[in-house]
Design a protein around this motif. Structure first.
Motif, PDB file in Angstrom:
ATOM      1  N   TYR A  45       0.651  -1.000  -0.059  1.00 42.78           N
ATOM      2  CA  TYR A  45      -0.038  -0.234   0.016  1.00 42.78           C
ATOM      3  C   TYR A  45       0.929   1.243   0.026  1.00 42.78           C
ATOM      4  N   GLY A  46       0.355   2.394  -0.038  1.00 39.85           N
ATOM      5  CA  GLY A  46       1.134   3.607  -0.160  1.00 39.85           C
ATOM      6  C   GLY A  46       0.186   4.663   0.535  1.00 39.85           C
ATOM      7  N   TYR A  47       0.940   5.800   0.990  1.00 39.77           N
ATOM      8  CA  TYR A  47       0.203   6.803   1.450  1.00 39.77           C
ATOM      9  C   TYR A  47       1.087   8.040   1.060  1.00 39.77           C
ATOM     10  N   VAL A  48       0.396   8.802  -0.099  1.00 34.92           N
ATOM     11  CA  VAL A  48       0.861  10.196  -0.374  1.00 34.92           C
ATOM     12  C   VAL A  48       0.070  11.282  -0.227  1.00 34.92           C
ATOM     13  N   LEU A  49       0.737  12.358   0.044  1.00 37.73           N
ATOM     14  CA  LEU A  49       0.006  13.708   0.343  1.00 37.73           C
ATOM     15  C   LEU A  49      -0.255  14.209  -0.906  1.00 37.73           C
ATOM     16  N   LYS A  50      -1.451  14.941  -0.713  1.00 39.23           N
ATOM     17  CA  LYS A  50      -2.097  15.748  -2.012  1.00 39.23           C
ATOM     18  C   LYS A  50      -1.027  16.859  -2.354  1.00 39.23           C
ATOM     19  N   SER A  51      -0.419  17.291  -1.349  1.00 39.89           N
ATOM     20  CA  SER A  51       0.786  18.284  -1.700  1.00 39.89           C
ATOM     21  C   SER A  51       1.871  18.049  -2.463  1.00 39.89           C
ATOM     22  N   ALA A  52       1.882  16.631  -2.604  1.00 36.89           N
ATOM     23  CA  ALA A  52       3.199  16.192  -3.348  1.00 36.89           C
ATOM     24  C   ALA A  52       3.476  16.565  -4.640  1.00 36.89           C
ATOM     25  N   SER A  53       4.483  16.590  -5.319  1.00 41.32           N
ATOM     26  CA  SER A  53       4.602  17.051  -6.537  1.00 41.32           C
ATOM     27  C   SER A  53       3.959  16.039  -7.605  1.00 41.32           C
ATOM     28  N   ASP A  54       3.494  16.288  -9.119  1.00 40.87           N
ATOM     29  CA  ASP A  54       3.194  15.282 -10.097  1.00 40.87           C
ATOM     30  C   ASP A  54       4.145  14.206  -9.958  1.00 40.87           C
ATOM     31  N   GLU A  55       5.343  14.516 -10.011  1.00 39.92           N
ATOM     32  CA  GLU A  55       6.467  13.479  -9.879  1.00 39.92           C
ATOM     33  C   GLU A  55       6.282  12.425  -9.138  1.00 39.92           C
ATOM     34  N   ARG A  56       6.256  12.643  -7.978  1.00 38.13           N
ATOM     35  CA  ARG A  56       6.247  11.988  -6.696  1.00 38.13           C
ATOM     36  C   ARG A  56       4.922  11.105  -6.831  1.00 38.13           C
ATOM     37  N   LEU A  57       3.847  11.697  -7.122  1.00 35.10           N
ATOM     38  CA  LEU A  57       2.690  10.836  -7.324  1.00 35.10           C
ATOM     39  C   LEU A  57       2.694   9.931  -8.263  1.00 35.10           C
ATOM     40  N   LYS A  58       3.326  10.079  -9.422  1.00 31.93           N
ATOM     41  CA  LYS A  58       3.610   9.170 -10.549  1.00 31.93           C
ATOM     42  C   LYS A  58       4.520   8.175 -10.034  1.00 31.93           C
ATOM     43  N   LEU A  59       5.619   8.388  -9.529  1.00 30.80           N
ATOM     44  CA  LEU A  59       6.482   7.491  -9.057  1.00 30.80           C
ATOM     45  C   LEU A  59       5.665   6.424  -8.000  1.00 30.80           C
ATOM     46  N   ALA A  60       5.034   7.083  -7.129  1.00 28.72           N
ATOM     47  CA  ALA A  60       4.203   6.297  -6.061  1.00 28.72           C
ATOM     48  C   ALA A  60       3.380   5.107  -7.012  1.00 28.72           C
ATOM     49  N   LEU A  61       2.485   5.679  -7.989  1.00 30.29           N
ATOM     50  CA  LEU A  61       1.871   5.033  -8.725  1.00 30.29           C
ATOM     51  C   LEU A  61       2.538   3.734  -9.207  1.00 30.29           C
ATOM     52  N   ARG A  62       3.630   3.953  -9.846  1.00 33.37           N
ATOM     53  CA  ARG A  62       4.380   2.739 -10.405  1.00 33.37           C
ATOM     54  C   ARG A  62       4.849   1.829  -9.476  1.00 33.37           C
ATOM     55  N   SER A  63       5.449   2.506  -8.337  1.00 35.35           N
ATOM     56  CA  SER A  63       6.089   1.598  -7.460  1.00 35.35           C
ATOM     57  C   SER A  63       5.101   0.529  -6.844  1.00 35.35           C
ATOM     58  N   ILE A  64       3.872   0.816  -6.617  1.00 38.88           N
ATOM     59  CA  ILE A  64       2.916   0.123  -6.092  1.00 38.88           C
ATOM     60  C   ILE A  64       2.468  -0.745  -6.740  1.00 38.88           C
ATOM     61  N   PHE A  65       1.682  -0.135  -7.855  1.00 40.71           N
ATOM     62  CA  PHE A  65       1.001  -0.783  -8.886  1.00 40.71           C
ATOM     63  C   PHE A  65       1.900  -1.903  -9.980  1.00 40.71           C
ATOM     64  N   VAL A  66       3.104  -1.573 -10.039  1.00 36.39           N
ATOM     65  CA  VAL A  66       3.886  -2.402 -10.992  1.00 36.39           C
ATOM     66  C   VAL A  66       5.035  -2.978 -10.325  1.00 36.39           C
ATOM     67  N   GLU A  67       5.598  -2.300  -9.447  1.00 35.75           N
ATOM     68  CA  GLU A  67       6.633  -3.181  -8.661  1.00 35.75           C
ATOM     69  C   GLU A  67       6.186  -3.778  -7.297  1.00 35.75           C
ATOM     70  N   ASN A  68       4.800  -3.348  -6.914  1.00 32.59           N
ATOM     71  CA  ASN A  68       4.224  -3.990  -5.669  1.00 32.59           C
ATOM     72  C   ASN A  68       5.050  -3.819  -4.420  1.00 32.59           C
ATOM     73  N   GLN A  69       5.476  -2.372  -4.340  1.00 33.71           N
ATOM     74  CA  GLN A  69       6.456  -1.976  -3.352  1.00 33.71           C
ATOM     75  C   GLN A  69       5.501  -0.945  -2.505  1.00 33.71           C
ATOM     76  N   CYS A  70       5.672  -0.933  -0.986  1.00 33.99           N
ATOM     77  CA  CYS A  70       5.243   0.188  -0.307  1.00 33.99           C
ATOM     78  C   CYS A  70       5.922   1.551  -0.430  1.00 33.99           C
ATOM     79  N   VAL A  71       5.110   2.564  -0.635  1.00 32.59           N
ATOM     80  CA  VAL A  71       5.552   3.995  -0.717  1.00 32.59           C
ATOM     81  C   VAL A  71       4.970   4.814   0.254  1.00 32.59           C
TER      82      VAL A  71
END
Lengths: 241, 241
Positions: free
Chosen positions: B103-129
């Motif tokens: 699972y992941g926990y990202v704040l809405k104040s994070a940058s686009d970049e960070r959000l996209k990274l988190a999306l890939r990490s969790i959904f593709v790499e199956n990693q917690c962010v």
DNA sequence: CCAGAAGTTGCGGGTTTACGCAAGACGCGG
DNA sequence: CCGCGTCTTGCGTAAACCCGCAACTTCTGG
């Protein structure tokens, strides 16, 4: 015309920007502030007369900002644009609006159309526009059939802050017993006395804390109201040093 | 890949939609839900394995929704996307995540970049962010140097609900005195004892209510935590009828 | 196996709350 | 001016709360 937008969230901010431009072709400048404090200083610097303001922002919330702005120039027209219609917000706003000032309260869930209409009504026609739902709350709290009188609300805030009966008495210049009377009528209105199963036994709630909780759940209180009340308390404590 | 978005706010929802498409070209379908409840049913119908979920939504909040979803299929990957990093939320989330789940926990104040990274990490790499800021809270509350133990947090919630000492004792199967012990250590940690001017006099706070207030101001508690706790309480009350 | 830390319980007593009862104080229409 | 409803205040009591003291139960590392 110049419009100042005070809003935390970048998405909402840019949405507002567009809405303002679309609704008010006569508006040649739009200024944006991303927090309550910068909103205040920008309002001062630009002598803004037309402001769209978010409530609930991270640092300084909208009510605080609006208060200082109105204190400097009470004829400023402010449209509050908020996610929620908590009674705490509604009370907070109506407590600070100077008499005669034009202001508005629109929910973020309102349609584009409604928002634009509100913008024109307030900034061009100088007319108050209050969202139907919010209006309902106002009626209820002013016409005190079911709502709370000011003294009840006041004491609710005081116990929510964690003051003792005695401290409240000092703060509000009342006797101990009067404080307790007000507390009782508060308890009545909040319907704190649900005896709560617990089988046959006593099993009541701790009335004082329960009252605060119920108020929270009913949105009579919320974080920002608490925050403001706490600040006022600290102020009051300081000036009797 | 199919992604389900559960988010109240239409602006944020469409922003998320775009972000998902941009970050995950392999994603061929995006489904949107505008509330926790529809999120739950959509997740069930589509057997969603990839979800982006807002916390704080009007009806059913994100934590509730996530819990029922995870109960049905614990291997679901959920990215929480939230405005705030209140300790109450962080605790709420970590209480319900099944072990081994990504699972992941990202704040809405994070940058686009960070959000996209988190999306890939969790959904593709199956990693917690987990967002840096949130992570900090977790550390603090788990490593209990300054943070609260579970029993302290539990009793905080109980008094926040307005239970009496005796009621808490019954609910948690403790003696009266133990409840009071826990209360004392809670009071200590929350630093409730600021004697607060009041000139020379006693003028202390009502510790119990003050503790709740301070917890609120420090975001150890928030509306949604209270709401959930209240629901659990009612449940508990019902099952001893 | 034992010393020491951490948590649980009982006892006792000082303080605070909740609230019934009743005497005043104040405002307001008749 | 009087009567009546709404606050305010004091007194008194039962319950709840806060907490120091001290005896026990687990646990845990040595």
């Amino acid at each position: 015309m110049k419009v100042l937008i005070v809003e935390d969230d970048p998405l909402h901010r840019s949405y507002l920007h567009e809405a303002v431009c679309a609704a008010l072709p006569e508006c040649e400048t739009v200024i944006e502030a991303a927090s309550g404090t910068t909103g205040e200083t920008l309002a001062r610097d630009h002598k803004s007369a037309h402001i769209v303001m978010d409530l609930q922002m991270a640092n300084r919330n909208g009510i605080e900002a609006a208060r200082t702005i109105w204190k400097e120039r009470p004829e400023t027209r402010i449209l509050f644009w908020s996610n929620y219609s908590d009674e705490a917000y509604v009370r907070g706003v109506s407590r600070i609006v100077p008499d005669g000032a034009a202001y508005g309260y629109v929910l973020k869930s309102a349609s584009d159309e409604r928002l634009k209409l509100a913008l024109r009504s307030i900034f061009v026609e100088n007319q108050c526009v209050i969202d139907r739902e919010v209006r309902g709350l106002q009626q209820k709290s002013l016409g005190q059939n079911n709502g709370f009188t000011d003294s009840e609300y006041e004491i609710l805030v005081d116990i929510a802050l964690g003051l003792t009966d005695r401290a409240i008495a000092r703060r509000r210049n009342l006797s101990l017993r009067s404080v307790q009377n007000r507390l009782q009528s508060l308890y009545d209105k909040l319907d704190v006395y649900q005896t709560v199963g617990f089988e046959q036994e006593d099993g009541r709630f701790n009335l004082r804390t329960r009252a605060v909780t119920i108020a929270f759940l009913r949105k009579l209180l919320n974080y920002s109201a608490l925050e403001r009340a706490e600040a006022e308390l600290q102020e009051w404590l300081a000036e009797r040093a």
